[in-house]
Design a protein around this motif. Structure first.
Motif, PDB file in Angstrom:
ATOM      1  N   THR F 291       0.829  -1.212   0.000  1.00 29.91           N
ATOM      2  CA  THR F 291       0.000   0.000   0.000  1.00 29.91           C
ATOM      3  C   THR F 291       0.860   1.258   0.000  1.00 29.91           C
ATOM      4  N   GLU F 292       2.145   1.105   0.377  1.00 23.94           N
ATOM      5  CA  GLU F 292       2.998   2.308   0.494  1.00 23.94           C
ATOM      6  C   GLU F 292       3.010   3.094  -0.812  1.00 23.94           C
ATOM      7  N   ASP F 293       3.151   2.360  -1.896  1.00 28.20           N
ATOM      8  CA  ASP F 293       3.331   3.079  -3.166  1.00 28.20           C
ATOM      9  C   ASP F 293       2.258   2.704  -4.193  1.00 28.20           C
ATOM     10  N   ALA F 294       1.165   2.130  -3.696  1.00 27.28           N
ATOM     11  CA  ALA F 294       0.158   1.654  -4.641  1.00 27.28           C
ATOM     12  C   ALA F 294      -0.539   2.812  -5.339  1.00 27.28           C
ATOM     13  N   GLU F 295      -0.804   2.623  -6.625  1.00 26.11           N
ATOM     14  CA  GLU F 295      -1.623   3.579  -7.359  1.00 26.11           C
ATOM     15  C   GLU F 295      -3.020   3.019  -7.558  1.00 26.11           C
ATOM     16  N   ILE F 296      -3.051   1.722  -7.649  1.00 26.07           N
ATOM     17  CA  ILE F 296      -4.342   1.045  -7.745  1.00 26.07           C
ATOM     18  C   ILE F 296      -4.494   0.218  -6.484  1.00 26.07           C
ATOM     19  N   LEU F 297      -5.555   0.482  -5.768  1.00 26.79           N
ATOM     20  CA  LEU F 297      -5.755  -0.232  -4.518  1.00 26.79           C
ATOM     21  C   LEU F 297      -6.901  -1.224  -4.676  1.00 26.79           C
ATOM     22  N   VAL F 298      -6.606  -2.471  -4.335  1.00 28.74           N
ATOM     23  CA  VAL F 298      -7.672  -3.466  -4.270  1.00 28.74           C
ATOM     24  C   VAL F 298      -8.102  -3.547  -2.815  1.00 28.74           C
ATOM     25  N   VAL F 299      -9.382  -3.407  -2.576  1.00 33.64           N
ATOM     26  CA  VAL F 299      -9.913  -3.556  -1.219  1.00 33.64           C
ATOM     27  C   VAL F 299     -10.782  -4.801  -1.236  1.00 33.64           C
ATOM     28  N   ARG F 344      -4.345   8.445  -1.452  1.00 32.53           N
ATOM     29  CA  ARG F 344      -3.065   8.234  -2.120  1.00 32.53           C
ATOM     30  C   ARG F 344      -3.189   7.548  -3.464  1.00 32.53           C
ATOM     31  N   VAL F 345      -4.374   7.007  -3.758  1.00 36.79           N
ATOM     32  CA  VAL F 345      -4.450   6.153  -4.951  1.00 36.79           C
ATOM     33  C   VAL F 345      -5.324   6.766  -6.032  1.00 36.79           C
ATOM     34  N   ARG F 346      -5.201   6.178  -7.178  1.00 36.14           N
ATOM     35  CA  ARG F 346      -5.892   6.678  -8.347  1.00 36.14           C
ATOM     36  C   ARG F 346      -7.195   5.922  -8.579  1.00 36.14           C
ATOM     37  N   ALA F 347      -7.125   4.639  -8.271  1.00 34.76           N
ATOM     38  CA  ALA F 347      -8.297   3.805  -8.516  1.00 34.76           C
ATOM     39  C   ALA F 347      -8.411   2.775  -7.407  1.00 34.76           C
ATOM     40  N   ILE F 348      -9.647   2.450  -7.106  1.00 33.86           N
ATOM     41  CA  ILE F 348      -9.906   1.427  -6.092  1.00 33.86           C
ATOM     42  C   ILE F 348     -10.835   0.382  -6.683  1.00 33.86           C
ATOM     43  N   LEU F 349     -10.413  -0.858  -6.547  1.00 25.54           N
ATOM     44  CA  LEU F 349     -11.256  -1.972  -6.982  1.00 25.54           C
ATOM     45  C   LEU F 349     -11.705  -2.732  -5.747  1.00 25.54           C
ATOM     46  N   VAL F 350     -12.964  -3.133  -5.725  1.00 24.87           N
ATOM     47  CA  VAL F 350     -13.467  -3.868  -4.570  1.00 24.87           C
ATOM     48  C   VAL F 350     -14.064  -5.200  -5.028  1.00 24.87           C
ATOM     49  N   PRO F 351     -13.241  -6.247  -5.054  1.00 26.77           N
ATOM     50  CA  PRO F 351     -13.759  -7.566  -5.443  1.00 26.77           C
ATOM     51  C   PRO F 351     -14.505  -8.220  -4.280  1.00 26.77           C
ATOM     52  N   LEU F 372     -13.732   4.389  -8.453  1.00 24.57           N
ATOM     53  CA  LEU F 372     -14.134   3.325  -7.535  1.00 24.57           C
ATOM     54  C   LEU F 372     -14.964   2.312  -8.305  1.00 24.57           C
ATOM     55  N   LYS F 373     -14.546   1.053  -8.245  1.00 24.93           N
ATOM     56  CA  LYS F 373     -15.207   0.075  -9.082  1.00 24.93           C
ATOM     57  C   LYS F 373     -15.321  -1.270  -8.371  1.00 24.93           C
ATOM     58  N   GLY F 374     -16.491  -1.833  -8.425  1.00 23.20           N
ATOM     59  CA  GLY F 374     -16.678  -3.157  -7.843  1.00 23.20           C
ATOM     60  C   GLY F 374     -16.288  -4.250  -8.821  1.00 23.20           C
ATOM     61  N   VAL F 375     -15.774  -5.356  -8.271  1.00 21.35           N
ATOM     62  CA  VAL F 375     -15.538  -6.540  -9.081  1.00 21.35           C
ATOM     63  C   VAL F 375     -16.408  -7.609  -8.449  1.00 21.35           C
ATOM     64  N   ASN F 376     -17.536  -7.878  -9.052  1.00 22.10           N
ATOM     65  CA  ASN F 376     -18.546  -8.664  -8.365  1.00 22.10           C
ATOM     66  C   ASN F 376     -18.874  -9.950  -9.093  1.00 22.10           C
ATOM     67  N   ARG F 377     -19.185 -10.938  -8.337  1.00 22.59           N
ATOM     68  CA  ARG F 377     -19.528 -12.235  -8.881  1.00 22.59           C
ATOM     69  C   ARG F 377     -20.552 -12.864  -7.960  1.00 22.59           C
ATOM     70  N   ILE F 378     -21.643 -13.289  -8.517  1.00 14.32           N
ATOM     71  CA  ILE F 378     -22.568 -14.114  -7.738  1.00 14.32           C
ATOM     72  C   ILE F 378     -22.782 -15.418  -8.490  1.00 14.32           C
ATOM     73  N   GLY F 379     -23.374 -16.370  -7.854  1.00 12.82           N
ATOM     74  CA  GLY F 379     -23.618 -17.650  -8.495  1.00 12.82           C
ATOM     75  C   GLY F 379     -22.843 -18.771  -7.825  1.00 12.82           C
ATOM     76  N   GLY F 380     -22.070 -18.431  -6.798  1.00 18.63           N
ATOM     77  CA  GLY F 380     -21.451 -19.461  -5.995  1.00 18.63           C
ATOM     78  C   GLY F 380     -20.035 -19.826  -6.353  1.00 18.63           C
ATOM     79  N   VAL F 381     -19.531 -19.221  -7.412  1.00 17.26           N
ATOM     80  CA  VAL F 381     -18.171 -19.556  -7.833  1.00 17.26           C
ATOM     81  C   VAL F 381     -17.236 -18.419  -7.437  1.00 17.26           C
ATOM     82  N   PRO F 382     -16.147 -18.732  -6.742  1.00 13.01           N
ATOM     83  CA  PRO F 382     -15.269 -17.654  -6.287  1.00 13.01           C
ATOM     84  C   PRO F 382     -14.620 -16.898  -7.438  1.00 13.01           C
TER      85      PRO F 382
END
Ligand SMILES: Cc1ncc(C[n+]2csc(CCOP(=O)(O)OP(=O)(O)O)c2C)c(N)n1
Ligand SMILES: Cc1ncc(C[n+]2csc(CCOP(=O)(O)OP(=O)(O)O)c2C)c(N)n1
Ligand code: SF4
Ligand code: SF4
Ligand code: SF4
Ligand code: SF4
Ligand code: SF4
Ligand code: SF4
Ligand SMILES: [Mg+2]
Ligand SMILES: [Mg+2]
Lengths: 396, 170, 283, 89, 283, 396, 89, 170
Positions: F291-299, F344-351, F372-382
């Motif tokens: 996270t120290e130098d991340a530009e894209i953060l995955v949460v 600190r970041v430019r973009a955040i993805l939330v899977p 800010l963008k979600g990465v979403n999946r339903i249907g039971g498969v990770p």
């Protein structure tokens, strides 16, 4: 037999029973008459303060209009019976308060998943747990949104007075029928027990919506399809020989269970979400007062919207440019309008009878440079005009 | 005008508030009536609020009472703070010992004397209140009583109401 | 999807596209479905006159989706409450609940008792396999004392609920218990239950060879059927036996068969009275 | 398959038919049958024997080799959890 | 807060600072509290040895907060389930549930039945006043057929649950029913219930003059007591009567009193066995 | 009798039974062993996929360590029994999945209100309603926060692997005991049924916390007071002669009900909130990678945190400055840290394995100028490493 | 209060005491008593009469004016829902 | 390596996966094992996944299978897409009719022939798989079988495993 509230026989009964005019009644009674005017002919519930007066009014009035009142052994059974009745074509309702609302969550999710129209009144009281059972509150705002498990959409409306409760109940039924979905009425113990004038209109003044029924065998064979592209499948009622299969498990358009194929789940659950998302025009509703030129915006809902209006009026008298935004459909939250309004004002106050819930929604739509502040009160006593006014003055 | 009735469960305080509200409604006034009571039982306080006004009413509770009608010490103690400094305090003199100026009478005894029923104390007090304040007409109240009390008890309640009214006129 | 070749005519009562069922080989649930189809056929009931409601569990899958009628597959334990709403809305249809012991008498026991008390005209076919089958063989409130399950790996220390006896006490119009091995009697009882006005319960002791039998030394379905036959005691005989003697036995037969006012009839009668009283009837 | 004096066993698609002329015809649908053995074990006259081969499901299925012994009690038909048996005459 | 002057010595069992109770004048709940204190006193039980659990309702307020012991005032209908956890944690204490008909047999009926089945050593005192008192007099599953309540304003069309009969069928060790008017017998039964090892139920038919009596032509508490006395039928006599004759009567007496293995004992025995089996016992 | 997991006898049993080492086990089993190591000696539950293996492991193991396994008639009764047992001093747990979690909501609120320490494991499966009962999901994120009625705080932790489940369960018990509050473990059906290596440590390596008991009669008389200023009242257990009164109604510090005085309610409910708010150090936990130098953060959280880490590692290999933020305590959300990182970041993805829930929390803490963008999946498969990586690349 | 030959009734704070020398002493706590009338109505010997005056609660309370008739059955004490009565001898 | 076993309920597919996982664990490899099955009953598909690697494993599911062991057509049809183009397909030749190149044998018949029990088909297939791929050692699997199968059935299962192994070595 499907009882339609606009059948001649029903209209005759209603005209005979309920003369148009002003009546001095409790909010709970206003909800009940609203339901009856909307065509509700099935009520199943379990007593709980401060919602019991709805049950009592329904027990008294429903038989008069050929409707069914049932008292079940608990709230879980109540909403279950309501779902069952809805599949036979009866417009159906239940009412409860916090503890019962918690118990209903599982089957509320079932109603969402099976797309069963029904109306659930939550007369909010002061929690958590048994809390102050006889006192009103607005603490179930997010429970209504997220109380059941799994991804689901929900529609919730919240009346701001006895009179409003009458009309909002009708609106709730209309939305439920139009979108084949449960609708929650977030009412509260203060208004529930407050007696005021409520004007009962002539039944002819009331616009009533009915669920789509299948137009042909083909539509009936796809009880969870989307033949009209509006996300709302026609509902093949029980007892008509359609051999409908209904399940809370993941199912295909024909109703048959398929709990393994990810795409089936994805398709079903996303369509149910889309149905709500794409039909905002059916349910989105808010009230605005002096928002054109407001510098300070009060955002409030339910019972607190009323002293909020009093405070805004008083502030205006004092020369403060205050305005009021009242979401009447609180879920889905009218975020876009909130965003627009948020851009124009300097400060936003959110009075609620809780520790700050709707404010968390507001927060998502307004920028950091707007002062955002909750005006919160718990303990069962409503916020007053004076208290809200003081806060408006504080940021003026 | 903000009016508050305070007593204990069983004294019919809420009914008094409802009847007053209905009476005001009959006269076409804006009116809002609320209550606060212990969970369904008879030991605790019982409060009924009525706001009557020619203007729209924005508050959904009594904020500062113009009149407090106290039928029992417990109810009185619970809400006495809410009475305005210059507000009118009416009490059941056998059961409330107020710590400020008041008017009143032994409403329960009057009730028993008039109807034989202690539980018509609410109507006696209501009559007394109407006589003292004149906020609604006697006739409106009597009509409201007919609409709101259990079938068969109309006359007895009106009798109690009139007894209170007379007492208030003294 | 291969065509169904079976010459068994009652297959017409099933949703063919869903066959074969997802139940295990030899599961008594299938036999119950068979018996139910026989009863419906025997009474010459049009399945359009039926609504079948179930909860969650293997036994809840008996009619959902296999029986070709309006079928409501609900939440765990609540089938009877859902069915109550259906019956009130469709008082002229036959509303049937088919579900498991865990579903109807475990988590759902209260709805069972109160429906019996109310005497609402619903027919409940309760498939008692002594186990939570669907979730993998956990202890049920019907599991015999001492039996092994995945959550009583040493032995069960609880006593099984006497479902038929309890529901009889609660007020049903008709109550009978049979095992799947008593399939002729079972069919007759289901027919009676469908005919009786009021709440009826047919408790069917049924084999779950996979989750119960396997852990209790009866891997083969037929072994379980023989166990049922060996240990069944007709009600009349049981009445003369001591509780100790009945431990581990299955008392079979008709427990009650009585006439009592039925709920939806009373409800509609009340509506009539009220409308009469308020002068609402059209003249 | 065992050949018995009076029973003719033949296969027709998924169907296995045991016919005892003038007595009974017993049909087993091997698409529906899961090989549970209830019919085999519970038939009072031991009419069924296990197939040697596996069905598509990977199970042995009952073959009504002794149909001529059948007393038409229909127990097999009624007990079969999968509607796989029909006993007709 | 005025001092309590009462010379009645059993007042020592109460939380004095909470008196007088919030129950209505003449509420049978107070008599049940009185009877319970008498039973505790009669058995010379130290209240430190008691935990009293209740649900929600007027009757749930009998012990909460008035009885001076550890008291757990829980959610509506769930008292017995909470008590189950308490009893397992404190197997040597007496765990008592005092609550209402709606609470224990309405919404909570399933816990009642399964606790009886399990035969866990809990004493339940069920105050049956035929009504939901606390919420203002709505129909209860115990309301007599035909009675008026706020949610059966015309007449009740449901049949009341026979609580003692149903719990007996479910497997309790001890079951008795009395009315508050039978206070001597009531005290004796509570004493027995507290003594019996296993699940015990004392159903007390009790007056709610305010929410039930008032609407059913019995405004005075004493009228209701006289109604109880007039309509009570001892169990032995009732057995000889027809169902129709018993309509509207209160069958009183001891329904069962039997020895069966108790749940917490069995549970602790199982632990012992398991530890023995795995060689875990300290040597 | 209070069973303490660190009593010599208990330590002896555990040492004898569970040799330190690596075991190949399911996530559900890891939770169970974690509970036993944490001192859990009471389990009441009701079977439900995919949580049943916890019940099965507890039924098997608890008797060995003198603990109690109970199967109740439903989930409502299960959590009720757990609360009852907790008041006798037993560390207590229940486990369930969506439908059961919905049913437990009422009594979960009771536990919050009565400040009863307990651990509730919700093994999330694919909903709403019965949905795909055997498939995992992350759809109960907000139900855990808001599922019960009325204003209430809640603490929820979410493990990211089988090994983590072992330790997070111990942490959940420690938090519950330290703060006298229920703690939810938001587990999921994927990890629950995944078998992996889990290292079982020596019991000596495990730090175990116990609830505060009253030091004297005076503390015992105020079971809902705040004698130490940390918001956490000592807990006078049942069976010790304290004559403790416990109620889910609004109560005073001494436990006695007062449901009419607004101040009493306000004081109680605000203290319960403050207890959680002021003790963040007890439970706040998150993991950070690059996270120290991340530009894209995955949460991300729970099961999805793991492929998220795989994706971030792969992105780094590809030269993309990606970072990962994993809240381990998901409620209360680590908002302050999120805000810092968001700046600190430019973009955040939330899977997430849902239609976007945690992302709604993230949204409250980040400015509009961050993508800010979600990465979403339903249907039971990770979600897979590859899929998340693709999204990272998409915003790189 | 009615004066009876053998019963002495006196008030002592909240307590109303009816003493029948050598027979019984009956005490009623008027702070606890809610005036429900159970004792008055159910006493087999009609020992109690209603007070003329109201208690602080605003109710009439029972006065054990006929204590001398008491048969010490304790029914009043046991039935009283408010622990307001003590019958001692 | 990503390995997927696919069959129908009752074939013991999950146990095969678990034993393989345990065997890999015994050899100190990183391993992750998951499954997918129909709700507790025997009619539906049953899938067991095993990922074995020297590196940390970040995916919690098989994304592209290197090996697919198919014991039944239903299971095969459910997951056949997930097998890599150049992946190895092993099938129960009596019960699966694949639409691509494969190896295999009539595992059920071998099981019946070896142990008399059709349900040891899983161990036969596992043996065949181990022989073909060598991903773990025969001995590790036998140890894993001892740990994982129900008490008393160890030897029968090992016998079946060996029969499959022999067949695979052919
Ligand atoms: C509220 C809730 N709790 C638990 C479950 C999990 N569950 C599904 S089926 C079942 C048991 C079914 O047992 P039973 O009714 O006896 O049916 P069987 O499978 O034995 O036929 C359980 C506990 C659930 N679906 N919902
Ligand atoms: C889940 C839930 N539903 C409903 C209520 C409302 N409620 C409180 S008390 C009560 C009825 C109590 O009846 P009963 O147990 O018979 O007690 P009584 O007051 O008659 O003594 C009800 C329905 C509640 N508190 N919680
Ligand atoms: S698990 Fe048992 S009850 Fe369920 S289908 Fe299999 S045999 Fe039948
Ligand atoms: S009973 Fe039916 S399913 Fe079982 S073996 Fe015979 S034919 Fe096959
Ligand atoms: S009908 Fe009877 S005798 Fe004939 S095959 Fe079937 S079970 Fe055997
Ligand atoms: S309402 Fe009824 S039950 Fe409740 S306290 Fe009053 S009399 Fe007793
Ligand atoms: S029974 Fe008790 S409360 Fe009732 S009147 Fe007599 S003394 Fe008073
Ligand atoms: S003890 Fe008996 S006789 Fe004496 S006063 Fe009381 S009720 Fe009457
Ligand atoms: Mg079962
Ligand atoms: Mg009651």
């Amino acid at each position: 037999m499907i009882i339609r509230g606009d059948e001649p026989e029903q209209v005759r009964l209603i005209k005979k029973l309920y003369k148009p005019g002003n009546y001095f009644m409790q909010g709970d009674e206003a909800v009940s008459y609203g339901a009856i005017f909307a065509g509700c002919r099935f009520y199943a519930g379990y007593p709980i303060t401060p919602a019991s007066e709805i049950a009592e009014a329904m027990a008294r009035e429903l038989p008069k209009v050929s409707g069914y009142y049932l008292q079940m052994e608990d709230e879980i059974g109540s909403i279950a019976a309501v779902v069952g009745a809805s599949w036979t074509g009866l417009k159906s309702m239940t009412a409860t308060s916090g503890p019962g609302f918690s118990l209903m969550q599982e089957n509320l999710g079932y109603a969402v998943m099976t797309e069963t129209p029904l109306v659930l009144v939550d007369v909010q009281r002061s929690g958590p747990s048994t809390g102050q059972a006889t006192k009103g509150a607005q603490g179930d705002f997010f429970q209504a949104r997220w109380g059941t498990h799994g991804d689901h959409p929900i529609i919730a409306v919240s009346p701001t007075s006895g009179q409003d409760a009458f009309w909002e109940t009708i609106r709730a039924f209309n939305i439920a029928e139009r979108l084949r979905t449960p609708v929650v009425i977030l009412f509260d113990g203060v208004l529930a027990h407050t007696r005021e004038f409520v004007r009962i209109p002539d039944i002819g003044e009331v616009e009533i919506t009915y669920r789509k029924l299948p137009k042909n065998e083909e539509e009936a064979r796809l009880p969870f399809g989307d033949p009209h592209g509006d996300g709302v499948p026609p509902m093949p009622l029980f007892g008509h020989g359609y051999f409908t299969h209904v399940t809370g498990s993941t199912h295909k358009e024909n109703g048959l269970r398929d709990v393994y194929t990810p795409e089936v789940h994805d398709r079903l659950v996303r369509r149910i979400h889309r149905k709500i998302e794409q039909n905002r025009h059916v349910y989105e509703k808010y009230e605005e007062h002096f928002t054109e030129d407001a510098e300070i915006l009060v955002v409030s809902w339910g019972v607190t919207a009323r002293p909020s209006l009093g405070a805004v009026l008083r502030a205006r008298e004092e020369g403060i440019k205050a305005g009021l935004f009242v979401p009447k459909t609180v879920h889905p939250f009218p975020g876009e309008r909130m965003r627009e309004l948020g851009k124009r004002v300097r400060a936003i106050l959110v009075p609620e009878m809780n520790l700050g819930q709707m404010i968390l929604e507001v927060e998502r739509y307004v920028n950091d440079d707007v002062l955002l502040k909750g005006v919160n009160r718990i303990g069962g006593v409503p916020l007053t005009v004076e208290e809200i006014l003081r806060e408006i003055r504080g940021v003026a | 005008m903000q009016i508050r009735f305070a007593g204990i469960g069983g004294q019919g305080v809420v009914l008094a508030g409802v009847v007053l509200g209905e009476a005001a409604a009959i006269e076409g006034l804006n009116v809002l009536q609320t209550q606060d009571y212990s969970s369904a039982s008879r030991g605790g306080h019982s409060i009924a609020d009525v706001i009557i006004s020619n203007e729209p009413i924005y508050d959904v509770m009594v904020t500062r009472a113009d009149v407090l009608v106290a039928l029992h010490q417990l109810g009185y103690d619970t809400v006495k703070e809410s009475l305005k400094e210059d507000g009118l305090l009416i009490v059941e003199t056998d059961l409330v010992k107020p710590d400020r100026p008041y008017v009143g009478a032994p409403f329960t005894r009057i009730a028993e004397g008039t109807t034989g029923l202690a539980l018509t104390v609410n109507m006696v007090a209501l009559g007394y209140f109407v006589a003292k304040t004149g906020v609604v007409k006697k006739e409106s109240v009597e009509e409201a009583i007919r609409r709101r009390v259990p079938e068969g008890t109309e006359e007895i309640n009106i009798k109690a109401f009139r007894a209170g009214f007379e007492e208030g006129k003294k | 999807m291969p065509e169904i070749y079976s010459k068994y005519p009652l297959i017409k009562y099933l949703r063919k596209e869903a066959l074969p069922t997802a139940l295990c080989p030899g599961c008594g649930g299938g036999t119950v479905l068979n018996a139910f189809a026989n009863a419906v056929d025997g009474l010459k009931l049009d399945p359009r006159e039926l609504v079948v409601v179930s909860g969650i569990g293997c036994s809840a899958w008996i009619a959902s989706p296999y029986f070709l009628a309006d079928t409501l597959h609900t939440t765990h334990g609540r089938a009877i409450a859902f069915a109550t709403g259906v019956k009130v809305g469709l008082p002229d249809k036959k509303v049937v609940v088919i579900s498991g012991d865990g579903d109807l008498a475990g988590i759902g026991g209260n709805h069972l008792i109160h429906a019996a008390r109310r005497n609402i005209d619903i027919t409940v076919i309760l498939v008692n396999n002594f186990i939570y089958g669907m979730t993998g063989g956990q202890l049920a409130p019907t599991t015999p004392f001492g039996a092994k399950t995945t959550t009583s790996p040493y032995r069960n220390i609880e006593h099984p609920l006497q479902i038929s006896e309890t529901v009889s006490a609660a007020g049903a119009s008709y109550v009978a218990r049979w095992t799947t091995a008593h399939v002729y009697q079972l069919i007759e009882s289901i027919k009676k239950a469908l005919t009786v006005k009021g709440f009826s319960l047919v408790e069917v002791i049924s084999q779950c060879p996979v989750q119960f039998g396997r852990r209790n030394r009866m891997k083969e379905p037929a072994e379980m059927l023989r166990w049922f036959l060996r240990n069944s005691v007709p009600l009349a005989k049981a009445k003369k036996m001591k509780p100790e003697e009945l431990e581990g036995r299955f008392v079979i037969g008709e427990f009650v068969n009585r006439e009592r006012p039925e709920f939806t009839e009373e409800l509609n009668r009340l509506i009539d009275e009220v409308q009469e009283h308020f002068g609402l009837k059209e003249v | 398959m065992t050949e018995e004096a009076k029973t003719d066993v033949e296969k027709n698609g998924y169907l296995v038919v045991g016919k005892a002329e003038g007595i009974v015809e017993i049909d087993v649908d091997t698409f529906l049958c899961k090989g549970c053995g209830i019919c085999v074990e519970m038939c009072p006259r031991k009419v069924f024997e296990w197939s040697k081969e596996l069905s598509e499901k990977g199970v042995h299925y009952p073959v009504p080799v002794n149909a001529e012994k059948c007393i038409k009690c229909k127990l097999c038909e009624l007990l079969c959890p999968d509607f796989a048996i029909a006993v007709r005459w």
